[in-house]
Design an enzyme around this catalytic site. Sequence first.
Site, PDB file in Angstrom:
ATOM      1  N   ASN A 210       6.426 -27.121 -60.230  1.00  0.00           N
ATOM      2  CA  ASN A 210       5.521 -26.444 -59.434  1.00  0.00           C
ATOM      3  C   ASN A 210       6.172 -25.054 -58.940  1.00  0.00           C
ATOM      4  O   ASN A 210       6.883 -24.960 -58.207  1.00  0.00           O
ATOM      5  CB  ASN A 210       5.313 -27.457 -57.887  1.00  0.00           C
ATOM      6  CG  ASN A 210       4.140 -26.745 -57.118  1.00  0.00           C
ATOM      7  OD1 ASN A 210       3.666 -25.675 -57.347  1.00  0.00           O
ATOM      8  ND2 ASN A 210       3.818 -27.154 -56.047  1.00  0.00           N
TER       9      ASN A 210
ATOM     10  N   ARG B 198       1.984 -27.478 -62.580  1.00  0.00           N
ATOM     11  CA  ARG B 198       1.095 -27.375 -61.860  1.00  0.00           C
ATOM     12  C   ARG B 198       0.067 -26.136 -61.897  1.00  0.00           C
ATOM     13  O   ARG B 198       0.940 -25.068 -61.788  1.00  0.00           O
ATOM     14  CB  ARG B 198       1.326 -27.790 -60.157  1.00  0.00           C
ATOM     15  CG  ARG B 198       0.400 -27.391 -59.150  1.00  0.00           C
ATOM     16  CD  ARG B 198       0.647 -27.539 -57.653  1.00  0.00           C
ATOM     17  NE  ARG B 198      -0.345 -27.126 -56.756  1.00  0.00           N
ATOM     18  CZ  ARG B 198      -0.473 -26.476 -55.834  1.00  0.00           C
ATOM     19  NH1 ARG B 198       0.879 -25.986 -55.685  1.00  0.00           N
ATOM     20  NH2 ARG B 198      -1.354 -26.458 -55.150  1.00  0.00           N
TER      21      ARG B 198
ATOM     22  N   HIS C  99      -6.871 -29.170 -54.334  1.00  0.00           N
ATOM     23  CA  HIS C  99      -6.273 -30.538 -54.189  1.00  0.00           C
ATOM     24  C   HIS C  99      -6.601 -31.631 -55.055  1.00  0.00           C
ATOM     25  O   HIS C  99      -6.504 -32.890 -54.897  1.00  0.00           O
ATOM     26  CB  HIS C  99      -6.515 -31.013 -52.754  1.00  0.00           C
ATOM     27  CG  HIS C  99      -5.878 -30.208 -51.820  1.00  0.00           C
ATOM     28  ND1 HIS C  99      -6.374 -29.778 -50.748  1.00  0.00           N
ATOM     29  CD2 HIS C  99      -4.460 -29.716 -51.567  1.00  0.00           C
ATOM     30  CE1 HIS C  99      -5.687 -28.957 -49.917  1.00  0.00           C
ATOM     31  NE2 HIS C  99      -4.337 -28.844 -50.319  1.00  0.00           N
TER      32      HIS C  99
ATOM     33  N   ARG D 296      -4.966 -21.057 -42.501  1.00  0.00           N
ATOM     34  CA  ARG D 296      -6.092 -20.464 -43.060  1.00  0.00           C
ATOM     35  C   ARG D 296      -7.447 -20.957 -42.037  1.00  0.00           C
ATOM     36  O   ARG D 296      -7.349 -21.825 -41.622  1.00  0.00           O
ATOM     37  CB  ARG D 296      -6.472 -21.161 -44.318  1.00  0.00           C
ATOM     38  CG  ARG D 296      -5.754 -20.504 -45.471  1.00  0.00           C
ATOM     39  CD  ARG D 296      -5.761 -21.152 -46.809  1.00  0.00           C
ATOM     40  NE  ARG D 296      -4.379 -21.607 -47.191  1.00  0.00           N
ATOM     41  CZ  ARG D 296      -4.443 -22.643 -48.296  1.00  0.00           C
ATOM     42  NH1 ARG D 296      -5.433 -23.199 -48.741  1.00  0.00           N
ATOM     43  NH2 ARG D 296      -3.324 -23.169 -48.511  1.00  0.00           N
TER      44      ARG D 296
ATOM     45  N   ARG E 109       2.821 -30.734 -35.949  1.00  0.00           N
ATOM     46  CA  ARG E 109       3.731 -31.496 -34.992  1.00  0.00           C
ATOM     47  C   ARG E 109       3.778 -30.689 -33.520  1.00  0.00           C
ATOM     48  O   ARG E 109       3.748 -31.255 -32.165  1.00  0.00           O
ATOM     49  CB  ARG E 109       4.926 -31.691 -35.088  1.00  0.00           C
ATOM     50  CG  ARG E 109       5.129 -33.018 -36.284  1.00  0.00           C
ATOM     51  CD  ARG E 109       6.257 -32.800 -36.916  1.00  0.00           C
ATOM     52  NE  ARG E 109       6.432 -31.762 -38.162  1.00  0.00           N
ATOM     53  CZ  ARG E 109       7.089 -31.929 -39.069  1.00  0.00           C
ATOM     54  NH1 ARG E 109       7.641 -33.064 -39.410  1.00  0.00           N
ATOM     55  NH2 ARG E 109       6.724 -30.963 -40.201  1.00  0.00           N
TER      56      ARG E 109
ATOM     57  N   GLU F 205       1.299 -35.828 -55.448  1.00  0.00           N
ATOM     58  CA  GLU F 205       0.879 -34.984 -56.508  1.00  0.00           C
ATOM     59  C   GLU F 205       1.652 -34.838 -57.783  1.00  0.00           C
ATOM     60  O   GLU F 205       1.424 -34.737 -58.731  1.00  0.00           O
ATOM     61  CB  GLU F 205       0.491 -33.720 -55.777  1.00  0.00           C
ATOM     62  CG  GLU F 205      -0.795 -33.608 -54.792  1.00  0.00           C
ATOM     63  CD  GLU F 205      -0.705 -32.499 -53.868  1.00  0.00           C
ATOM     64  OE1 GLU F 205      -0.028 -32.552 -52.968  1.00  0.00           O
ATOM     65  OE2 GLU F 205      -1.513 -31.728 -54.433  1.00  0.00           O
TER      66      GLU F 205
HETATM   67  P1  AMP Z   1       1.825 -31.273 -46.362  1.00  0.00           P
HETATM   68  O1  AMP Z   1       1.389 -29.739 -46.639  1.00  0.00           O
HETATM   69  O2  AMP Z   1       1.127 -32.245 -46.801  1.00  0.00           O
HETATM   70  O3  AMP Z   1       3.431 -31.186 -46.408  1.00  0.00           O
HETATM   71  O4  AMP Z   1       1.746 -31.241 -44.593  1.00  0.00           O
HETATM   72  C1  AMP Z   1       2.457 -30.523 -43.615  1.00  0.00           C
HETATM   73  C2  AMP Z   1       1.823 -31.030 -42.329  1.00  0.00           C
HETATM   74  O5  AMP Z   1       2.073 -32.174 -41.977  1.00  0.00           O
HETATM   75  C3  AMP Z   1       2.295 -29.942 -41.046  1.00  0.00           C
HETATM   76  O6  AMP Z   1       1.440 -29.480 -40.402  1.00  0.00           O
HETATM   77  C4  AMP Z   1       3.183 -30.981 -40.432  1.00  0.00           C
HETATM   78  O7  AMP Z   1       3.428 -30.666 -38.936  1.00  0.00           O
HETATM   79  C5  AMP Z   1       2.498 -32.343 -40.495  1.00  0.00           C
HETATM   80  N1  AMP Z   1       3.150 -33.172 -40.338  1.00  0.00           N
HETATM   81  C6  AMP Z   1       4.297 -33.964 -41.105  1.00  0.00           C
HETATM   82  N2  AMP Z   1       4.763 -34.993 -40.840  1.00  0.00           N
HETATM   83  C7  AMP Z   1       4.250 -35.339 -39.409  1.00  0.00           C
HETATM   84  C8  AMP Z   1       4.592 -36.162 -38.295  1.00  0.00           C
HETATM   85  N3  AMP Z   1       5.312 -36.913 -38.050  1.00  0.00           N
HETATM   86  N4  AMP Z   1       3.793 -35.864 -37.191  1.00  0.00           N
HETATM   87  C9  AMP Z   1       2.747 -34.904 -37.104  1.00  0.00           C
HETATM   88  N5  AMP Z   1       2.639 -33.891 -38.513  1.00  0.00           N
HETATM   89  C10 AMP Z   1       3.070 -34.093 -39.244  1.00  0.00           C
END
Ligand code: AMP
Length: 367
Positions: free
Chosen positions: A8, A63, A152, A213, A256, A354
Amino acid sequence: MSSALVINSGSSSIKYQLFDDDDNQLLAGVIERVDNHNEAIKQLLETMKAKKSFIEPDVIGHRVVHGGERFSKPSLITKEVLEEITNLIPLAPLHNPGNIAGIEACLQAFPKTPQVAVFDTAFHQTMPASSYRYPINEAIAEQYGIRKYGFHGTSFSFVTEKTAEFLGKNKDEINLVILHLGNGASACAVKNGESFDTSMGLSPLAGLVMGTRSGDIDPAVVFYLNREAGMEISEIDNLLNSESGLRGMAGNSDMRDVMEASLNDRKASEALEVYRHRIVFYLSGFAGLLGEVDAVVLTAGIGENSKQFREFLFEDNPLGIDLDKRLNDSSNAEARTISSETSKIPLLVVPTNEELEIARQSRMASF
Ligand code: AMP
């Protein structure tokens, strides 16, 4: 034993994973601050060879973000295919150039290995015209390829397959609304196992509110900012892609942090309300378009990991979906149901992968 290497490649970083035939991950990593993709791939090859367990990859899956209308399936990379991906750069100026640099570097470093391009847009090529057409002048739309493409796709493809397996149904018999909620976020209406509609559009800017975004806004905002605020188009592009969404509203793009701040910060709690409102809007619209929905599925960083956000999202029982707090709180990392038996539609969490999907699709395309 053979293996599939998944690349990627972005403009300044290269993520890689190596899988064996049984889908076990043998190696994973990221090379940051890349300014010469050839050097970075050479470095990766050295790292791989230094491992005792090194297995020469027999296919490399790349990717590629935008496959336009041309690519509805993974494609074995030839000179012509690479040219066509290059021709699609105007549709994805932020993504395709980095993807292409990674492909070119791998062609040099692994000249004998078959290489496959797997497109984020391909899964959505089954959308009917009623979903993908934008109601603008047809000649202009055709000349410039202006339509909804969706993204996605490898995630939605993987999750559809997993969900069918989990529900014990044939893939071509299931209707789903999948919510991919990560830093980038999009919803997909899956009808009979295929994409029927999705929330992203010509680019990954449309649809749900995301980390940085905006998602959907009135397109007139762009003309207005240009006219009234004197902002250049490139500044507005940056504003909507990088300084909006949770970051724009709450000052932080990480869910978070926003969840935590929402306990005593009005901006953060309002941002969460907007974020939820938009998801429920798409969820309801897609459920209406599908008629029957076998399951609503949550995936990606937020969907898989944040029990607090899931509870907040379904607090008001949209579509009669009843989240079971006990099931929601379990920290099982497998596909699972988190709704009660009385829920009008089953609610599932299905972890996405993915990279593994790219490995599998690349293997199939290279035979
Ligand atoms: P991704 O792009 O799929 O890696 O997701 C990233 C997002 O997932 C970010 O906004 C992180 O804050 C959220 N995230 C990952 N782990 C957690 C968790 N345990 N609780 C809340 N949000 C999370």
